[in-house]
Design a protein around this motif. Structure first.
Motif, PDB file in Angstrom:
ATOM      1  N   ALA A  54     -23.210 -17.744  48.331  1.00 41.30           N
ATOM      2  CA  ALA A  54     -23.986 -18.866  47.787  1.00 41.30           C
ATOM      3  C   ALA A  54     -25.284 -18.347  47.170  1.00 41.30           C
ATOM      4  O   ALA A  54     -25.824 -17.329  47.622  1.00 41.30           O
ATOM      5  CB  ALA A  54     -24.297 -19.863  48.896  1.00 41.30           C
ATOM      6  N   TYR A 143     -27.993 -24.622  42.304  1.00 41.79           N
ATOM      7  CA  TYR A 143     -26.607 -24.899  42.670  1.00 41.79           C
ATOM      8  C   TYR A 143     -25.855 -25.689  41.595  1.00 41.79           C
ATOM      9  O   TYR A 143     -24.715 -26.092  41.804  1.00 41.79           O
ATOM     10  CB  TYR A 143     -26.551 -25.613  44.024  1.00 41.79           C
ATOM     11  N   VAL A 152     -22.559 -29.480  49.643  1.00 42.89           N
ATOM     12  CA  VAL A 152     -22.186 -28.061  49.601  1.00 42.89           C
ATOM     13  C   VAL A 152     -22.197 -27.544  51.033  1.00 42.89           C
ATOM     14  O   VAL A 152     -23.158 -27.788  51.767  1.00 42.89           O
ATOM     15  CB  VAL A 152     -23.172 -27.240  48.740  1.00 42.89           C
ATOM     16  N   LEU A 160     -20.346 -19.691  50.285  1.00 43.80           N
ATOM     17  CA  LEU A 160     -20.095 -21.094  49.944  1.00 43.80           C
ATOM     18  C   LEU A 160     -18.629 -21.413  50.262  1.00 43.80           C
ATOM     19  O   LEU A 160     -17.725 -20.853  49.662  1.00 43.80           O
ATOM     20  CB  LEU A 160     -20.393 -21.309  48.456  1.00 43.80           C
ATOM     21  N   LYS A 163     -17.391 -27.571  48.497  1.00 43.49           N
ATOM     22  CA  LYS A 163     -18.378 -28.357  47.748  1.00 43.49           C
ATOM     23  C   LYS A 163     -17.671 -29.465  46.998  1.00 43.49           C
ATOM     24  O   LYS A 163     -16.453 -29.430  46.802  1.00 43.49           O
ATOM     25  CB  LYS A 163     -19.144 -27.466  46.770  1.00 43.49           C
TER      26      LYS A 163
END
Length: 201
Positions: A54, A143, A152, A160, A163
């Motif tokens: 992320a 993001y 998310v 990550l 999402k």
């Protein structure tokens, strides 16, 4: 008088026929609803791909505490992007609070942008005084959040995991499901071809 009687009988016949058609349609809708798979949260942006690190960014919440996004952590993070003027965002806040209280291994972070007065009003209305509430356009831009409400999920390693747009409690729940299933979205998991039953000769 006879014509009036006949017309009344015909109208009642039409009404009964219409009621039967509506009943049949309602049954058919119920059958279709049972067969349709849950949609889950929908990804609509071009941001970082699921199962990739992320983006790392740090911001302060409204209580002056630093909040790190995308870094290794001892808890999973659920970032919820909202706006005080978004009715759907507000409808999901009680569910998010319940999720936050129920899970000791999860940090829910509320991320918004806009007028401070509106933010404080929302915080007071939904009892978010002690929550991690960040007002920062930088996080949303990092993001690549284009539509709200958006969520998310970032795991403890800063990866990550899920999402998407979340318009209902079911969409929120689907993020946790996709985290466990290892797919980008619930749709992706459901559309995966099943492994062949044939063994190579």
């Amino acid at each position: 008088m006879t014509a009036l009687l006949i017309s009344n009988i015909l109208l009642w016949c039409l009404l009964i026929a219409l009621a039967l058609v509506v009943f049949g349609l309602i049954r058919q809708i119920g059958v279709l609803h049972a067969r349709i798979a849950p949609a889950g949260a929908l990804m609509v942006d071009k941001g970082v791909a699921v199962n990739q690190p992320a983006p790392q960014v740090t911001a302060e919440d409204l209580l002056g505490r630093p909040v790190n996004f995308g870094y290794a952590n001892d808890r999973t993070q659920l970032l919820f992007f909202l706006s005080p003027t978004c009715p759907i965002c507000k409808s999901l806040l009680p569910a998010l609070r319940a999720i936050d209280k129920a899970r000791d291994d999860l940090d829910v972070v509320y991320i918004s942008d806009g007028e401070p007065e509106q933010q404080q009003k929302l915080i007071k209305e939904f009892g978010l005084e002690g929550a991690r509430y960040v007002v920062s356009p930088q996080v949303g831009m990092t993001y690549q959040i284009g539509k709200l409400p958006y969520a998310v999920m970032i795991d403890r390693q800063g990866v990550l995991k899920a999402k998407g747009l979340v318009n209902s409690r079911e969409h929120l729940d689907s993020l946790f499901e996709t985290e466990h299933l290892g797919a980008a979205t619930l749709q992706e998991y459901l559309n995966k071809p099943s492994p062949s039953m044939h063994t190579p000769s």
